[in-house]
Design a protein around this motif. Structure first.
Motif, short mmCIF file in Angstrom:
data_model
loop_
_atom_site.label_atom_id
_atom_site.label_comp_id
_atom_site.label_asym_id
_atom_site.label_seq_id
_atom_site.Cartn_x
_atom_site.Cartn_y
_atom_site.Cartn_z
N THR A 1 24.33 -22.29 89.76
CA THR A 1 23.93 -22.53 88.21
C THR A 1 22.42 -21.91 87.65
O THR A 1 22.17 -22.04 88.35
N ASN A 2 22.52 -21.55 86.72
CA ASN A 2 21.87 -20.01 86.21
C ASN A 2 20.50 -21.87 85.34
O ASN A 2 21.70 -22.79 85.03
N PHE B 1 6.60 -20.45 85.25
CA PHE B 1 6.68 -20.25 86.27
C PHE B 1 7.93 -20.99 87.05
O PHE B 1 8.60 -21.70 86.44
N ILE B 2 8.90 -19.76 87.81
CA ILE B 2 10.12 -19.55 88.00
C ILE B 2 9.88 -19.69 89.36
O ILE B 2 9.35 -18.76 90.07
N THR B 3 10.61 -20.73 89.82
CA THR B 3 10.70 -20.82 91.36
C THR B 3 12.21 -21.09 92.19
O THR B 3 12.98 -21.70 91.71
N ASN B 4 12.27 -20.80 93.43
CA ASN B 4 13.37 -21.73 94.49
C ASN B 4 14.51 -20.82 93.69
O ASN B 4 15.52 -21.70 93.28
N SER B 5 15.03 -19.71 93.07
CA SER B 5 16.12 -18.96 92.47
C SER B 5 17.56 -18.80 93.42
O SER B 5 16.84 -17.72 95.06
N SER C 1 20.30 -17.79 88.83
CA SER C 1 19.41 -17.19 88.23
C SER C 1 18.61 -18.45 87.42
O SER C 1 18.89 -19.04 86.67
N GLY C 2 17.03 -18.27 87.97
CA GLY C 2 15.96 -19.04 86.56
C GLY C 2 16.07 -18.54 85.47
O GLY C 2 16.93 -19.67 84.55
N VAL D 1 11.27 -23.24 85.28
CA VAL D 1 12.16 -23.34 85.98
C VAL D 1 12.41 -23.13 87.45
O VAL D 1 12.11 -22.15 88.06
N GLY D 2 13.02 -23.63 88.04
CA GLY D 2 13.23 -24.03 89.56
C GLY D 2 14.31 -24.99 90.26
O GLY D 2 14.96 -25.80 89.49
#
Length: 400
Positions: free
Chosen positions: A163-164, A213-217, A186-187, A180-181
């Motif tokens: 899932t993006n 803040f984009i994390t854990n992709s 991808s984020g 986005v986490g």
């Protein structure tokens, strides 16, 4: 208003009152025409690249408010509100958590805004290919979507599948102050291709992705997918991107992009990869680590390939590696691996590189089968085995 193109490489009486009303409507129509092209091409924009302000149609309020209930009915209600909204509307998403059992399709020429990243959470509640995606992407359009804006909310994937988080197929768009986490894919993705794999026939330029803040992709934190030469001249500035399974930042086409002020860490593979550099700026980024826990292969802090003719700059980046992973892999802190055609030009100045592993290489440059002209100066490179390494086709100097 003109379409985009793909480059080869690249008061008083009733009569008076009626006149006033008609005049207001005419002004509204002109405003709409300046904002959107019926041909799907890119319209002239006013203000900073990537800015978008919802339209005001003759003083009529077009805003829509949707209240989240943490319920399986949230997705349908949110989608209905979007589909029923008028061009220029602001979709206000309030109330806490929206449980999404289906991905949401975003219409262009609208703003999507939450209360803040803690107060509005769009949470994945079922298997789906994306949580938010442009209508041009979902509906297999042949040209890019109209501008949109997303801000002040959280997109929370559940870590399953591929899932993006957010897929953008719109020009002159703005994604800002968004978390986005936990996305299995991808984020955030900026793309030239639709869900069915078809590429748009025009360009999709000038978008901004700032202060997110984009994390854990599971895949990339931020990704540009471009099978042609459409997704160019964008801005990826002042984001924090953490714990990406692959690259933190991956641009399949970096032409005209400004990638600046980002902080990346917990990177599974390359921290920043920018292919097809052409008028590209990569500056003032802080890379804490890259190639995390790899035991083989070659991994880069900043990596790229160059196009011919127009030059690019890589300046004032801070690149390190925490050294906590196993040895065995090869780490190159800043590298340009080839020129794709003609002669590539690059300025590399003022970067600070501090290595940690016994096989580390500070700077690596190669033209591959073509020529690469480099001006490299003022860089600080420490604690690596090899400060500078050259491949074929390189002409290097300290500049003029």
């Amino acid at each position: 208003c003109r379409g985009g193109s793909v480059r080869d490489d690249h008061i008083g009486s009733g009569r008076v009152k009626a006149t006033l009303v008609i005049g207001a409507l005419a002004i509204a129509a002109i405003s709409a025409a300046l904002t959107s092209c019926s041909s799907g091409g890119q319209a002239a924009s006013v203000g900073k690249p990537g800015s978008f302000t919802p339209l005001n149609y003759g003083g009529i309020t077009r805003d829509v408010t949707v209240t989240c209930r943490d319920s399986t009915s949230d997705a349908a209600r949110l989608q209905h509100a979007i589909d029923a909204s008028a061009p220029g509307a602001e979709i206000d998403i309030q109330g806490g958590t929206c449980l999404l059992t289906k991905g949401i399709t975003l219409l262009g020429d609208r703003t999507y805004v939450g209360g803040n990243t803690a107060g509005t959470v769009l949470k994945q509640g079922a298997a789906m290919p994306y949580l938010l995606a442009s209508s041009a992407y979902v509906h297999d359009d042949k040209s890019t979507g109209d501008p949109l804006e997303i801000r002040d909310l959280t997109v929370a994937c559940n870590g399953s599948g591929s899932t993006n988080g957010i897929i953008v197929l719109n020009w002159d768009s703005d994604v800002e102050e968004v978390n986005v986490g936990g996305c299995g894919g991808s984020g955030i993705v900026d793309t030239n291709s639709t869900a069915n794999g078809g590429a748009i026939s025009n360009t999709s330029v000038n978008s901004r992705f700032d202060n997110n803040f984009i994390t854990n992709s599971g895949q990339y934190g931020f990704e540009v997918f471009d099978s042609g030469n459409s997704v160019t001249d964008g801005f990826l500035d002042d984001n924090q991107i953490a714990s990406s399974g692959r690259d933190a930042i991956y641009l399949a086409n970096s032409e005209g992009w400004d990638v600046s002020g980002n902080h990346v860490y917990g990177v599974g593979q390359d921290a920043i990869r920018a292919d097809r550099m052409y008028g590209t700026t990569i500056a003032d980024n802080y890379i804490e680590d890259f190639g995390d826990r790899q035991t083989s292969g070659t991994w880069y802090g900043i990596a790229g390939t160059a196009q011919g003719s127009v030059g690019s700059t890589i300046d004032a980046n801070k690149i390190s590696n925490d050294g906590t992973g196993p040895d065995g892999a090869r780490y190159i802190y800043l590298g340009v691996t080839q020129t794709n055609y003609g002669t590539g030009y690059l300025s590399v100045t003022g970067n600070v590189i501090v290595g940690t592993r016994p096989r580390d290489v500070g700077l690596y440059f190669s033209g591959g089968g073509n020529r690469l002209v480099i001006a490299s100066s003022g860089n600080v490179v420490s604690a690596v085995r090899t400060v500078r390494e050259y491949g074929s086709g390189v002409s290097a100097s300290n500049g003029n």
